[in-house]
Design an enzyme around this catalytic site. Sequence first.
Site, PDB file in Angstrom:
ATOM      1  N   LEU A 177       2.000  12.712   4.552  1.00  0.00           N
ATOM      2  CA  LEU A 177       2.254  11.443   3.880  1.00  0.00           C
ATOM      3  C   LEU A 177       0.961  10.791   3.423  1.00  0.00           C
ATOM      4  CD1 LEU A 177       4.909  12.007   5.522  1.00  0.00           C
ATOM      5  CD2 LEU A 177       5.141   9.538   5.735  1.00  0.00           C
ATOM      6  N   GLY A 178      -0.078  10.863   4.252  1.00  0.00           N
ATOM      7  CA  GLY A 178      -1.328  10.228   3.887  1.00  0.00           C
ATOM      8  C   GLY A 178      -2.412  10.505   4.902  1.00  0.00           C
ATOM      9  N   HIS A 225      -0.121   2.040   8.084  1.00  0.00           N
ATOM     10  CA  HIS A 225      -0.614   2.974   9.110  1.00  0.00           C
ATOM     11  C   HIS A 225      -2.006   3.491   8.744  1.00  0.00           C
ATOM     12  CE1 HIS A 225       0.016   6.355  12.078  1.00  0.00           C
ATOM     13  NE2 HIS A 225      -0.805   6.958  11.239  1.00  0.00           N
ATOM     14  N   GLU A 226      -2.166   3.957   7.497  1.00  0.00           N
ATOM     15  CA  GLU A 226      -3.436   4.565   7.101  1.00  0.00           C
ATOM     16  C   GLU A 226      -4.556   3.529   6.985  1.00  0.00           C
ATOM     17  OE1 GLU A 226      -3.731   7.588   7.361  1.00  0.00           O
ATOM     18  OE2 GLU A 226      -1.652   8.240   7.275  1.00  0.00           O
ATOM     19  N   HIS A 235      -4.292   6.594  16.609  1.00  0.00           N
ATOM     20  CA  HIS A 235      -2.863   6.685  16.862  1.00  0.00           C
ATOM     21  C   HIS A 235      -2.545   6.088  18.227  1.00  0.00           C
ATOM     22  CE1 HIS A 235      -2.722  10.170  13.819  1.00  0.00           C
ATOM     23  NE2 HIS A 235      -2.101   9.123  13.288  1.00  0.00           N
ATOM     24  N   ASP A 246      -6.145   5.278  23.187  1.00  0.00           N
ATOM     25  CA  ASP A 246      -6.399   4.814  21.829  1.00  0.00           C
ATOM     26  C   ASP A 246      -7.453   3.710  21.798  1.00  0.00           C
ATOM     27  OD1 ASP A 246      -4.963   2.770  22.961  1.00  0.00           O
ATOM     28  OD2 ASP A 246      -3.615   2.475  21.262  1.00  0.00           O
ATOM     29  N   VAL A 248      -7.431   0.799  23.110  1.00  0.00           N
ATOM     30  CA  VAL A 248      -6.863  -0.552  23.006  1.00  0.00           C
ATOM     31  C   VAL A 248      -6.196  -0.869  24.334  1.00  0.00           C
ATOM     32  CG1 VAL A 248      -5.233  -2.042  21.810  1.00  0.00           C
ATOM     33  CG2 VAL A 248      -6.526  -0.330  20.529  1.00  0.00           C
ATOM     34  N   ASP A 289       9.636   4.179   8.688  1.00  0.00           N
ATOM     35  CA  ASP A 289       9.146   2.889   8.191  1.00  0.00           C
ATOM     36  C   ASP A 289       9.949   1.717   8.739  1.00  0.00           C
ATOM     37  OD1 ASP A 289       7.253   4.239   6.757  1.00  0.00           O
ATOM     38  OD2 ASP A 289       7.734   3.324   4.832  1.00  0.00           O
TER      39      ASP A 289
END
Length: 873
Positions: A177-178, A225-226, A235, A246, A248, A289
């Site tokens: 997708l990207g 997301h990107e 991710h 991640d 975080v 999405d």
Amino acid sequence: MRKLLLTVGTVLLMAFTVNAQNQRLCASDEVFERQNANPKTLELRKNVEEHTRNFLAKGGKANQRTGILNIPVIVHVIYNNSQQNISDAQIQSQIDVLTEDFRKMNADVSLTPSEFAPLASDIEIEFSLAQITRKSSSKTSWGTNDAMKSSAQGGVDVVSPDEYLNIWVCNIGGGILGYAQFPGGPSSTDGVVISPQYFGSIDRQGAGENFYLSSPFDLGRTATHEVGHYLNLRHIWGDGNCNADDFVTDTPTAGGANYGCPSYPSKSCTNNGGYTSDMFMNYMDYVDDACMYMFSAGQKARMDAIFEPGGSRETLGTSTGGCTLAAPSGLSSSNIGDNSFTLSWSSVSGATGYDVSVDGTVTSTSGTSTTITGLTPGTTYTTKVRSKCASGSGAYSANLMVTTTGSNCSTGPVTLSLTLDNYPSETSWTLSKDGSTVASGSGYSTSGQTVTEVFDFGSGSYSFTINDSYGDGICCSYGNGSYSLTDANSTVIVSGGNFSSSENTSYCVEGGGPAPDTQAPTAPGSLSASNETQTSVDLSWSASSDNVGVTGYDVFVDGSLDGSTTGTSYSVTGLSSATTYSLSVKAKDAAGNMSASSTVSATTLSSGGGGSNVLLSSYFESGWDGWSDGGSDVARYSGTRSYEGSYSIRLRDNSGTASAMTSGAMNVSAYDQISVEFYFYAYSMENGEDFWVRYYNGSSWSTVATYARGTNFDNNTFYVATVTIDASNYAFPSNAQIRFQCDASGNNDQIYIDAVTVTGISGGAKSAGNSITALDMERRVVEADNGIDIDGFNMYPNPTVDRISLMVDVDEDAEVHMVIHDVQGRVILKKAWNGLEGVTKLDVDVSSLEKGLYFVRVSDGNGLNDIQKLIKR
């Protein structure tokens, strides 16, 4: 439809691509690792992380930016066909989504579970479209090697990456997708790449527009997301397992990506910081999405760091006061006439006014309603409204489709007639009313079939879209497919069939009956099985919800309807003993709409006054198999110290539960004993160092077996051990657990646990007690040039799913007998064959055996009489 015969390789490639497009696939991590092979890039990335850690160590407050950061965006559209050359409106819809998502102005953020709702954060970043460039190319796909970012390779060079976010929109290929470049990479390739069918939001498609988008990634969240990666977010699962991070602090540890639309709660790691679920609704997961709608406060702090003095994106964007107002709610229409209608909405606290968009034309008002005039009769208009403050604008509301009255509207109901071509499975369609899907069709299998559907959803504006997944329509070279929409007066609204990937038609309806109830109830929640007997299982679940009302629940056993109930519990009876069943429950409403299934597996008890059931079989070949990772002194290991297959679990140290592996909860309330069989291998354990098997009785842990080096085992030897836990000594609850815990003293003292089988035993099949046996190091059959050297017989694979091979050492020609017994001594299977002197082989089909523990006896009348355990998965 297919244009040519495909080779096997092409078919496999297409199968991969289709699968990838059903699930989100992002290549940012792959590009990140590839770029880090450059020592200079790797050093820059280390500096980015050091700067981020220092910023976070100060609480994320030092020199923290104030106000709203506006990032200008340059979009480079590189296209091979007209579909890929997406419209300005589709591009603008994506910029709008980015601003709403990063400002927490997206309406669906309200779906955030209460556990995570306090963490959902306004990132205080807005995006504005600065420029669009367009370039035609003969390339059909670009891959992930950044060629699209170089004019020398046919792409478009980056423009001022220190000042602009560059986004290349081109067909990446391979189902990707990207992808984005993390901070610290080369400036010549800095930015984001997204395939055109995932760039933009179908929710913002106006009347007469035809966005090129592919469900379920058609709401603009691929770019969200990107851009998250571009601003230094990983991710959500840290691109690893439950041991990965991640970086975080307020995102739960996850074992891997989530796909589709998971039901909350959905938890993949036992030790995830005390949360009840993965944060799968986070923009940095892989869900569809429609199911991602939040960033966390910790992610905001991580992004803030790169904009601080010395940060890798310090010069990107400009800060303003911004406008933190939410999108107006309650947008509705009234006084609809041939040439006008009135829009109204709820007021937003702090708003100084509102912008009203009708098919892209924006007017302003200070009130909460306005009348739009000068319109065309019988025409559908796309409307939305946003609040304004002194320093800018807030987010737009969701679109509202409004259709003026007049002769241009059709009379309902409307009939769809669809004749399929030679490749019916490629055809699908959707019908939307006022922006929401009310009907759809797909999964066709009969070529040439004519399908008729009647749409009777009342007055309103509609959008009908027909799709062909291969991209060549349904007419005319491969069957004479066609479709038409006809109203109640036999007036044809649209007809056709000769299109490429899709064709869209908007129309309005006046008259017709009331809209039927088409909304299915939610799936039953928290489905669980309990009180298993030899012939019955009790099910319970939490109630479903519905827009009208749930009328009952249907219960299925292995896919077949067993019965119905209006309550939230059900007893399944008439089952066979010692059998595993798949039990499902669906909710239903008065209109006959059925929810998705909730499913649980349950195994009935054995018959015959006693028996056993395998509660847990763990071999660790594909994962943790129901066990949780205790922490830093536990790891899933691959190598020769694993007894069965390639993988086992390595324990070391004496750091409490950090040196332990713990099973999931098991219902043992119906049993008299629990038998725990496991294989292990010790390495570098010092004399007297030990490990334990522990048992959880529903309220506390007890050590039920201790194994010490020098007393019970030696290093560098495989052992099989059995621990028996008796109900006369311990409580047997519905949530029992087993734990292996190492009590060694150093990192080089290790125990490898493999092939763990936990069996519940009742009645006359009780186990004799604890045991431990050293095993031959050559545990697998070894085939060499000089033949096979075994003693007695070998059996593999063990555990097995469907077959075993017996290798038998026969001293002289004789008839060899094989008998398989269950744990109660009953003969399940017999085989006999003529064995010639030497090693003889027999393949045995055991696919019909139930899952569990068996005993295989091989004899030949000449002294061979050997028994081995067999585990059937």
